[in-house]
Design an enzyme around this catalytic site. Structure first.
Site, mmCIF file in Angstrom:
data_model
loop_
_atom_site.group_PDB
_atom_site.id
_atom_site.type_symbol
_atom_site.label_atom_id
_atom_site.label_comp_id
_atom_site.label_asym_id
_atom_site.label_seq_id
_atom_site.Cartn_x
_atom_site.Cartn_y
_atom_site.Cartn_z
ATOM 1 N N GLU A 1 9.111 5.278 -20.041
ATOM 2 C CA GLU A 1 8.365 4.167 -20.300
ATOM 3 C C GLU A 1 8.435 2.799 -20.467
ATOM 4 O O GLU A 1 7.101 2.455 -20.253
ATOM 5 C CB GLU A 1 7.794 4.798 -21.358
ATOM 6 C CG GLU A 1 6.981 6.623 -21.658
ATOM 7 C CD GLU A 1 7.654 7.278 -21.295
ATOM 8 O OE1 GLU A 1 8.923 7.501 -20.499
ATOM 9 O OE2 GLU A 1 6.812 8.112 -21.842
ATOM 10 N N GLU B 1 8.274 14.601 -21.822
ATOM 11 C CA GLU B 1 7.240 15.244 -23.214
ATOM 12 C C GLU B 1 7.051 16.445 -22.846
ATOM 13 O O GLU B 1 7.513 17.201 -23.702
ATOM 14 C CB GLU B 1 7.084 14.200 -23.340
ATOM 15 C CG GLU B 1 8.140 13.193 -23.538
ATOM 16 C CD GLU B 1 7.431 12.048 -24.055
ATOM 17 O OE1 GLU B 1 6.322 11.417 -23.752
ATOM 18 O OE2 GLU B 1 7.511 11.814 -25.149
ATOM 19 N N ALA C 1 1.435 9.962 -19.341
ATOM 20 C CA ALA C 1 0.011 10.002 -20.307
ATOM 21 C C ALA C 1 -1.236 8.943 -19.300
ATOM 22 O O ALA C 1 -0.630 8.171 -17.588
ATOM 23 C CB ALA C 1 0.199 9.164 -21.126
ATOM 24 N N GLY D 1 4.864 11.590 -20.324
ATOM 25 C CA GLY D 1 4.232 12.227 -21.098
ATOM 26 C C GLY D 1 4.144 13.707 -20.887
ATOM 27 O O GLY D 1 4.440 15.089 -21.314
HETATM 28 N N1 T1G Z 1 -2.512 7.170 -15.183
HETATM 29 C C1 T1G Z 1 -3.071 6.945 -14.891
HETATM 30 N N2 T1G Z 1 -3.053 6.275 -13.547
HETATM 31 C C2 T1G Z 1 -1.936 6.563 -12.891
HETATM 32 C C3 T1G Z 1 -1.098 6.643 -13.457
HETATM 33 C C4 T1G Z 1 -0.970 6.929 -14.731
HETATM 34 N N3 T1G Z 1 0.261 7.382 -15.405
HETATM 35 N N4 T1G Z 1 -0.047 7.625 -12.353
HETATM 36 C C5 T1G Z 1 -0.505 6.671 -11.527
HETATM 37 N N5 T1G Z 1 -1.965 6.751 -11.532
HETATM 38 C C6 T1G Z 1 -2.363 6.023 -10.507
HETATM 39 C C7 T1G Z 1 -2.432 5.293 -9.636
HETATM 40 O O1 T1G Z 1 -2.559 3.592 -10.359
HETATM 41 C C8 T1G Z 1 -3.222 5.460 -8.257
HETATM 42 O O2 T1G Z 1 -4.279 5.269 -8.680
HETATM 43 C C9 T1G Z 1 -2.938 6.579 -7.866
HETATM 44 O O3 T1G Z 1 -2.963 7.554 -8.947
HETATM 45 C C10 T1G Z 1 -1.845 6.955 -7.239
HETATM 46 O O4 T1G Z 1 -0.255 6.285 -7.959
HETATM 47 C C11 T1G Z 1 3.130 9.603 -23.613
HETATM 48 C C12 T1G Z 1 3.326 7.360 -22.887
HETATM 49 C C13 T1G Z 1 3.298 8.985 -10.257
HETATM 50 C C14 T1G Z 1 5.441 8.475 -9.277
HETATM 51 O O5 T1G Z 1 4.551 5.883 -15.594
HETATM 52 O O6 T1G Z 1 5.067 5.806 -10.918
HETATM 53 O O7 T1G Z 1 4.057 9.427 -20.381
HETATM 54 O O8 T1G Z 1 -3.970 2.760 -7.078
HETATM 55 O O9 T1G Z 1 -0.015 4.675 -5.860
HETATM 56 O O10 T1G Z 1 3.814 6.525 -5.035
HETATM 57 O O11 T1G Z 1 4.950 9.253 -23.296
HETATM 58 O O12 T1G Z 1 1.897 6.512 -9.287
HETATM 59 O O13 T1G Z 1 -5.237 5.262 -6.365
HETATM 60 O O14 T1G Z 1 -6.746 3.856 -8.073
HETATM 61 O O15 T1G Z 1 1.798 4.894 -7.341
HETATM 62 O O16 T1G Z 1 2.645 8.514 -4.965
HETATM 63 C C15 T1G Z 1 4.418 6.912 -17.801
HETATM 64 C C16 T1G Z 1 3.152 6.374 -13.659
HETATM 65 C C17 T1G Z 1 3.208 6.956 -18.278
HETATM 66 C C18 T1G Z 1 4.506 6.825 -14.030
HETATM 67 C C19 T1G Z 1 3.435 8.166 -7.813
HETATM 68 N N6 T1G Z 1 4.535 7.297 -16.593
HETATM 69 N N7 T1G Z 1 3.449 6.345 -12.157
HETATM 70 O O17 T1G Z 1 3.238 6.807 -6.955
HETATM 71 O O18 T1G Z 1 1.477 6.892 -6.122
HETATM 72 S S1 T1G Z 1 3.432 6.559 -20.179
HETATM 73 C C20 T1G Z 1 4.505 6.593 -15.771
HETATM 74 C C21 T1G Z 1 4.004 6.263 -11.194
HETATM 75 C C22 T1G Z 1 3.560 8.005 -21.125
HETATM 76 C C23 T1G Z 1 4.141 9.072 -22.503
HETATM 77 C C24 T1G Z 1 4.263 7.390 -22.190
HETATM 78 C C25 T1G Z 1 3.723 6.766 -9.592
HETATM 79 C C26 T1G Z 1 4.244 7.708 -8.992
HETATM 80 P P1 T1G Z 1 -5.560 4.303 -7.131
HETATM 81 P P2 T1G Z 1 0.565 6.151 -7.144
HETATM 82 P P3 T1G Z 1 2.320 6.811 -5.508
#
Ligand code: T1G
Length: 686
Positions: A128, A108, A66, A105
């Site tokens: 999460e 999911e 998400a 998400g």
């Molecule tokens: N939402 C918004 N921005 C995100 C994002 C996200 N989920 N994931 C990454 N970004 C942005 C990040 O801030 C950066 O921005 C750019 O993308 C590159 O990321 C409903 C509630 C996918 C392994 O926890 O683990 O889903 O700094 O530098 O090293 O049940 O990003 O360039 O402006 O980290 O190649 C669950 C979080 C959310 C995954 C890639 N998902 N992201 O790593 O690039 S909660 C996560 C990561 C959810 C549902 C629930 C990593 C990555 P900027 P990066 P990377």
């Protein structure tokens, strides 16, 4: 990306519809993605010419979750859980084509599809809990139906990503392909036409052995002490074996909404974005660097061998140089021992150990470093010895080579001056054990070039470290704050609060170990030597810790010789009456502080020093300091870091405590102007 703002496109190919999400950089399910997905699936569900569907994503990864940025605002319809429900209830087979990191998400959405094909390099997970959340779009109910309760509990409470291979073994995916992911997914979808649709939510409720679950809950309470999300997530996953799907999903969304507004989740989301901001340095923008394939380390002690292992683990070749034959052999034995223990615990195979050791060259000969791109000196902390060594290395190495010191406090500019390459010289301060601790302080000297800094930050990423760039000052960021924190804690003991009560207060606060246990671990002689070294710079009436010097003078050095602030017998830490008597004798009419007052005093000491660090421009952001304290000093991640926590606690109270300390402890304990300004503006410290 389709037309402006269009982030979901449908391509029809005969009876097959390919739905592609295209929302860079990671296809996060923003409100636009959710709305367009809902609309796309409604459209193809109603289209009789479509008999099978593949859901894929453009760019480097399938949906990585998400959009975390949306969590600070009320969720806009459609909710992801409704989109997921709609996908699952389409009347035609839907196959997910997964690549990159399918997370949160995104996982999911994949779980709600009727089959899943993953690229062999792909990873999938529900991270999460690392944001203080739990899967809020059906993950706690669909995952156990595919992989079983225990495997689901492991994945969801650890937040770890699993490889394509493990996902297949778990039953999370149906097929792993090395190439042509979308073709394989299309083939799979076409093969399901006319078959009964296998909806995950219709699969039988998984069984759950109560005793296994109870044991798991206890392990989560132990491992993730203080965090609420993993326990809540465990509760939700266990519903999958007892509660009808629809009711369980309702309870899951209630639990998710509750966590989303929790202080812990706000703190952990702050850390997520802080980790992405820490590498942003305007003066390095646009500098590209080639990855290192090899580095060299001089010194085969604890730090030198640890740094070597970190580089070997990251796939680099390492030349480890040690003048002393015995020390070199000990260093090699330490490295072999680490890998042998990793094999014993099943973390790596013998083949991996052999491959890594094959990339390690151990030698006495400094000449072997002549053409090395980067050499890190990690010898004992003696300024003259380091200067002499760096001078020799400077003479031996090619002009293009970067020289770095792993020193934890010696002035980098002073060390740079002993070389002819101050532009290619800097500090790389690793934390012990260097192959485990994530934090790396990249210490920029006055003359360090932007190219050198960019290469050092890139090396940190290659070594899977959290590289924080800091300026030159006594103790850089982490140790400088630690020293002030330890002083304040020692003064509390000298004023009558037993050390064990201070440790207990900070361990309840969420620190892995209290300050006195950590001092015993580090060795009381280390800080003793530092105080001796800095004595000449001290103001005449500055208060300095005295009790700890008494302990050192009595030969109590900490864990290393079985007695320090505590006594150590058979590895167990015990309160020592000798120390208690010393405290009582010193404190006289004791002022025993409450746990709350102990925390307030420790917090003020850390925040005030951090505010000075910002004021001096040692780091550009308050959140960088949060990352240092969390990743190098055991500050609880679910409090967001020392600066974030202070903002939530209330800066006025922190400032008031800082003024009290300044009065109690002497003139050099002045209150930082940055802290005063932050209270005035109620803004962060940046
Ligand atoms: N939402 C918004 N921005 C995100 C994002 C996200 N989920 N994931 C990454 N970004 C942005 C990040 O801030 C950066 O921005 C750019 O993308 C590159 O990321 C409903 C509630 C996918 C392994 O926890 O683990 O889903 O700094 O530098 O090293 O049940 O990003 O360039 O402006 O980290 O190649 C669950 C979080 C959310 C995954 C890639 N998902 N992201 O790593 O690039 S909660 C996560 C990561 C959810 C549902 C629930 C990593 C990555 P900027 P990066 P990377």
């Amino acid at each position: 990306m389709g037309e402006a703002g269009q982030c979901v496109v449908i391509e029809q190919d005969g009876p097959l519809a390919l739905v592609v999400i295209d929302h860079p950089p990671v296809n996060a399910t923003s409100v636009a993605v959710r709305a367009q997905l809902l609309q796309a699936f409604a459209q193809i569900d109603a289209d009789a010419s479509v008999q099978a569907i593949v859901l894929a994503a453009a760019g480097r990864t399938f949906v990585a979750g998400a959009d975390i940025r949306e969590f600070d605002f009320p969720t806009q319809d459609p909710h992801l859980r409704d989109v997921v429900q709609a996908i699952e209830h389409v009347g035609k087979p839907v196959v997910a084509a997964l690549h990159g990191t399918t997370l949160g998400g995104g996982c999911e959405i994949a779980l709600a599809c009727h089959a899943r094909v993953i690229d062999a390099q792909g990873k999938i997970g529900l991270p999460e809990v690392k944001l203080g959340l739990l899967p809020g779009a059906g993950g706690t109910q669909r995952l156990p139906r595919l992989v079983g309760v225990m495997a689901a509990l492991d994945m969801i409470t650890s937040g770890r990503m699993v490889s394509a291979k493990e996902a297949l073994a778990l039953g999370l995916v149906d097929q792993v392909v090395a190439t042509d992911l979308r073709d394989a997914a299309k083939e799979k979808a076409l093969s399901l036409i006319g078959q009964p649709i296998r909806r995950t939510s219709d699969l039988p409720a998984p069984s759950c052995v109560p005793s296994d679950c109870d044991a798991f809950v206890k392990s989560v309470q132990q491992k993730l002490r203080g965090q609420i999300a993993p326990l809540k997530a465990t509760e939700m996953v266990m519903l999958s074996s007892t509660t009808p799907f629809a009711e369980a999903i309702r309870l899951e969304s209630e639990a998710f909404e509750g966590l989303k507004h929790s202080a812990q989740s706000k703190a952990m989301r702050h850390v997520f974005f802080a980790e992405r901001a820490v590498g942003h340095h305007p003066d390095l923008k646009g500098i590209t660097t080639d990855p290192f394939t090899s580095i060299s380390v001089v010194g085969a002690g604890m730090m030198g061998s640890g740094i070597s292992v970190a580089a070997l683990d990251a796939g680099l070749s390492v030349t480890m140089v040690e003048a002393n034959a015995d020390a070199l052999e000990k260093g090699m034995a330490r490295i072999r021992g680490l890998y042998e223990r990793a094999i014993k615990s099943g973390r790596i195979s013998q083949a991996v150990m052999d491959e890594r050791l094959a990339r390690l060259t151990a030698t006495h000969d400094l000449g072997a470093l002549a053409h090395q791109p980067l050499v890190i000196e990690a010898i004992y902390e003696n300024q003259q010895a380091k200067k002499d060594l760096l001078q020799r290395l400077d003479e031996v190495m090619d002009a293009a080579g970067i020289l770095a010191s792993n020193t934890s406090y010696i002035d980098i500019n002073l060390l740079a001056a002993s070389t002819q390459r101050p532009d290619r010289f800097l500090g790389l301060h690793f934390f012990s054990p260097a192959h485990v601790m994530r934090l790396l302080e990249v210490v920029r000297g006055d003359a360090t070039s932007p190219q050198t800094l960019a290469r050092a930050l890139a090396l940190g990423k290659q070594l899977n470290k959290l590289a924080v760039m800091v300026g030159v000052c006594e103790g850089f960021v982490g140790n400088r704050i630690l020293t002030r924190f330890w002083d304040a804690c020692t003064f509390m003991v000298e004023d009558g609060t037993p050390p064990q009560e201070i440790d207990a207060a900070f361990e309840r606060f969420g620190m892995a170990m209290g300050p006195f246990a950590v001092q015993d671990l580090a060795g009381l002689d280390i800080s003793y030597a530092m105080r001796q070294r800095l004595a000449a710079q001290r103001q005449p009436h500055e208060r300095v810790p005295v009790l700890v010097d008494r302990l050192v003078e009595q030969g109590r050095l900490g864990q290393k010789n079985g007695q320090g602030w505590y006594r150590y017998e058979a590895g167990k830490r015990q309160v020592d009456p000798v120390v208690s008597d010393l405290v009582t004798a010193h404190a006289g009419d004791a002022v025993r502080l409450s746990a709350e007052a102990i925390i307030a005093r420790g917090r003020a000491a850390m925040v005030n020093e951090a505010a000075k660090i910002l004021q001096e421009g040692i780091v550009p952001r308050a959140s960088d300091i949060d990352l240092v304290k969390i990743n190098g000093y055991g500050f609880p991640v679910w409090r967001g870091g020392v600066m974030f926590e202070a903002m939530q606690f209330g800066l006025e109270a922190v400032l008031a405590e800082a003024h009290k300390i300044a009065q109690d402890y002497g003139v050099t304990w002045e209150v930082s102007d940055a802290l005063i300004e932050a209270v005035r503006t109620q803004k962060g410290f940046a």
